[in-house]
Design an enzyme around this catalytic site. Sequence first.
Site, PDB file in Angstrom:
ATOM      1  N   ALA A 130       0.838  -1.198   0.000  1.00 13.99           N
ATOM      2  CA  ALA A 130       0.000   0.000   0.000  1.00 13.99           C
ATOM      3  C   ALA A 130       0.876   1.252   0.000  1.00 13.99           C
ATOM      4  O   ALA A 130       0.565   2.258  -0.657  1.00 13.99           O
ATOM      5  CB  ALA A 130      -0.913  -0.011   1.219  1.00 13.99           C
ATOM      6  N   CYS A 162      15.401 -25.877   3.777  1.00 16.69           N
ATOM      7  CA  CYS A 162      15.885 -27.044   4.534  1.00 16.69           C
ATOM      8  C   CYS A 162      15.931 -26.743   6.027  1.00 16.69           C
ATOM      9  O   CYS A 162      15.728 -27.626   6.847  1.00 16.69           O
ATOM     10  CB  CYS A 162      17.236 -27.524   4.000  1.00 16.69           C
ATOM     11  SG  CYS A 162      18.543 -26.384   4.314  1.00 16.69           S
TER      12      CYS A 162
HETATM   13  N1  LIG Z   1      -4.402  -0.933   1.234  1.00 15.19           N
HETATM   14  C1  LIG Z   1      -4.913  -0.331   2.293  1.00 15.19           C
HETATM   15  N2  LIG Z   1      -5.928   0.533   2.151  1.00 15.19           N
HETATM   16  C2  LIG Z   1      -6.464   1.155   3.229  1.00 15.19           C
HETATM   17  N3  LIG Z   1      -6.042   0.982   4.482  1.00 15.19           N
HETATM   18  C3  LIG Z   1      -5.028   0.138   4.685  1.00 15.19           C
HETATM   19  C4  LIG Z   1      -4.403  -0.552   3.602  1.00 15.19           C
HETATM   20  N4  LIG Z   1      -3.419  -1.326   4.112  1.00 15.19           N
HETATM   21  C5  LIG Z   1      -3.427  -1.131   5.439  1.00 15.19           C
HETATM   22  N5  LIG Z   1      -4.386  -0.261   5.798  1.00 15.19           N
HETATM   23  C6  LIG Z   1      -4.715   0.200   7.152  1.00 15.19           C
HETATM   24  O1  LIG Z   1      -3.562   0.743   7.750  1.00 15.19           O
HETATM   25  C7  LIG Z   1      -3.708   0.634   9.161  1.00 15.19           C
HETATM   26  C8  LIG Z   1      -2.366   0.287   9.743  1.00 15.19           C
HETATM   27  O2  LIG Z   1      -2.469   0.334  11.125  1.00 15.19           O
HETATM   28  P1  LIG Z   1      -1.721  -0.618  12.169  1.00 15.19           P
HETATM   29  O3  LIG Z   1      -2.257  -0.335  13.514  1.00 15.19           O
HETATM   30  O4  LIG Z   1      -1.735  -2.028  11.678  1.00 15.19           O
HETATM   31  O5  LIG Z   1      -0.224  -0.178  12.033  1.00 15.19           O
HETATM   32  P2  LIG Z   1       0.480   1.125  12.573  1.00 15.19           P
HETATM   33  O6  LIG Z   1      -0.377   2.327  12.364  1.00 15.19           O
HETATM   34  O7  LIG Z   1       1.837   1.076  12.000  1.00 15.19           O
HETATM   35  O8  LIG Z   1       0.588   0.967  14.155  1.00 15.19           O
HETATM   36  P3  LIG Z   1       0.861  -0.226  15.147  1.00 15.19           P
HETATM   37  O9  LIG Z   1       1.358  -1.387  14.342  1.00 15.19           O
HETATM   38  O10 LIG Z   1       1.838   0.349  16.071  1.00 15.19           O
HETATM   39  O11 LIG Z   1      -0.482  -0.455  15.742  1.00 15.19           O
HETATM   40  C9  LIG Z   1      -4.763  -0.422   9.438  1.00 15.19           C
HETATM   41  O12 LIG Z   1      -5.866   0.180  10.050  1.00 15.19           O
HETATM   42  C10 LIG Z   1      -5.114  -0.956   8.056  1.00 15.19           C
HETATM   43  O13 LIG Z   1      -6.487  -1.224   7.896  1.00 15.19           O
END
Ligand SMILES: Nc1ncnc2c1ncn2[C@@H]1O[C@H](COP(=O)(O)OP(=O)(O)OP(=O)(O)O)[C@@H](O)[C@H]1O
Length: 607
Positions: free
Chosen positions: A109, A161
């Site tokens: 993303a 392996c």
């Molecule tokens: N392709 C996408 N389109 C829209 N939203 C996305 C996409 N990929 C990931 N997300 C969103 O991005 C967010 C990432 O948040 P997440 O909490 O997993 O990680 P973070 O913000 O790095 O913090 P932490 O891992 O510390 O909680 C999630 O809510 C997820 O739904």
Amino acid sequence: MASQEQLSAIKRAKVLMVGAGGIGCELLKTLALSGFQDIHIIDMDTIEVSNLNRQFLFRQSHVARDAVLRFRPNISITPYHANVKESCFNVDFFKEFDVVLNGLDNLDARRHVNRLCLAADIPLVESGTTGFLGQVTVHLKGKTECYECQPKPAPKTYPVCTITSTPSKFVHCIVWAKDLLFAKLFGDKNQENDLNVRSSDTANLSEHSEDVFECRKDEDIERYGRRIYDHVFGHNIEVALSNEETWKNRNKPRPIYSKDVLPEEQTKENGNEEKGCAADDVSAMDIGNLTFDKDDQLAVEFVTAAANIRASSFGIPLHSLFEAKGIAGNIVHAVATTNAIIAGLIVIEAIKVLQKDNNNYRMTYCLEHPSRKLLLMPVEPYEPNRSCYVCSETPLSLEVNTQRSKLRDFVEKIIKAKLGMNFPLIMQGASILYEVGEDLEEDMVAIYAANLEKALSELPSPVTSGSVLTVEDLQQEFSCSINIKHREEFDEEKEPDGMLLTGWVEAPVDNDNNKPIRNDESTSNALPSVETLEGEKDDEIQETSEVVEAFAGKKRKLSEVSEVTAPDPSGPSSINQNKPEKLDIDDKDDELIISDDWESLTKKKKL
Ligand SMILES: Nc1ncnc2c1ncn2[C@@H]1O[C@H](COP(=O)(O)OP(=O)(O)OP(=O)(O)O)[C@@H](O)[C@H]1O
Ligand SMILES: [Zn+2]
């Protein structure tokens, strides 16, 4: 205190946040409290239970938007519950914004948003956290590096392996339980799987011999379970032991059979009592389609149990459910404070972007060990990498056996996996070799499907040595050229794809001499993937901090960058080749400095 100028820039701004997880939630709150009035948020997920502990605004089923509107009722927050890769979020959509702020958790993303920001010429502020580590980077087309200017460390992978025969760490047992055993039992039946699925009496027969994972006619579920148990924890270990060379310098594993751990009579009793307990939780419909999901409690319990049995066989210390979940889900347990710090830094950079404060952008690393007085490490951004295939026009090169490799291999292994394209269009000169799209004529769909199965040199417009392919992703408005060079042979172990893409190099994978098996991607932007709770974790973190400290020893000017290879701004792991000299600060003084100004630090040192 913000100046009037800053306040009016903030008030006028229309910002797009992508991702409303741990970082995103903090970011929304901080944006609202900083005076932003028009905030759009894309997130594809509903609230995940595993995130609740750090998504304070989502607690008790409140969505972040409603929570923020309670203390800032007059601002406009527009949520989109969708994947940012959907076609409605195209370049025109991105152009509506003054700045894009990423709070995502995956490379795919992030690359997609990077390309759209470049195509729309909208500044991007990127971020990521891994436990105590975090980073914020600023990307402006033509002025600073784009998110993809430096190759990102590949997800941690393990030689086959090691996973199938010679595990030495608990993570190897987890990968085995998750990617081989769980996948074989509950995933696609016809998948390629490196687990030995033939029993001894059928081992010498043809490859059509019986797959022990097939439930036999009239076999009850307990008997089936026992048979699988004996096969994977008993028979397969015996098979591994029969290769004596392997164990010359290693401790031999111990086969474990179900009768060793569960006496016959007890099996029957318990078997009868507990019959149906798993079936209550897993829908029979799902079996055959399941992939491991860290939020699926039953899947986590299964993988933990299987990994521990295997660990016990190999004399590897056992791990708790919590620990195993962290490893299996590649979860570096999130630290709410890191997310809050990173969210604050994103807003600081966003404000600079809005004010076009070009000379003061910073990429900032949040360090884990502030023992050298630094918690935050600001570094000037780098110039765009002139050989970046995303933001410069530099062509890539591909060595491939054009007579053997099919167009399908090229699309799957290079275009999708390496270049991160979703809707590729592949052209040679004016002829289109492949295209994906909803509005394609049926006959074209059939032609492209047939092309996929042809070797490159047998395509209607043959691709041979010296061919130049143009590959475009219409949704990302991104295109690049690939120079093709025919190569006859590839090393199956080192180049399992049978192709070699150069011009842009992935960070090296920890790859012995076998095709690797990967653990899942880290949630972090591209900070080095750290194996939680594993013995090797400490070493990695140590190295990371040291490198960042070393890296921080010198503030780099944009103009200097062309002389030296720029370090990877997305993660400190790959920067030690150009270590600037270390800063020698007296460690005994406990005072912690949160630095936004390198000069003041060096001055302090002199004092
Ligand atoms: N392709 C996408 N389109 C829209 N939203 C996305 C996409 N990929 C990931 N997300 C969103 O991005 C967010 C990432 O948040 P997440 O909490 O997993 O990680 P973070 O913000 O790095 O913090 P932490 O891992 O510390 O909680 C999630 O809510 C997820 O739904
Ligand atoms: Zn770039």
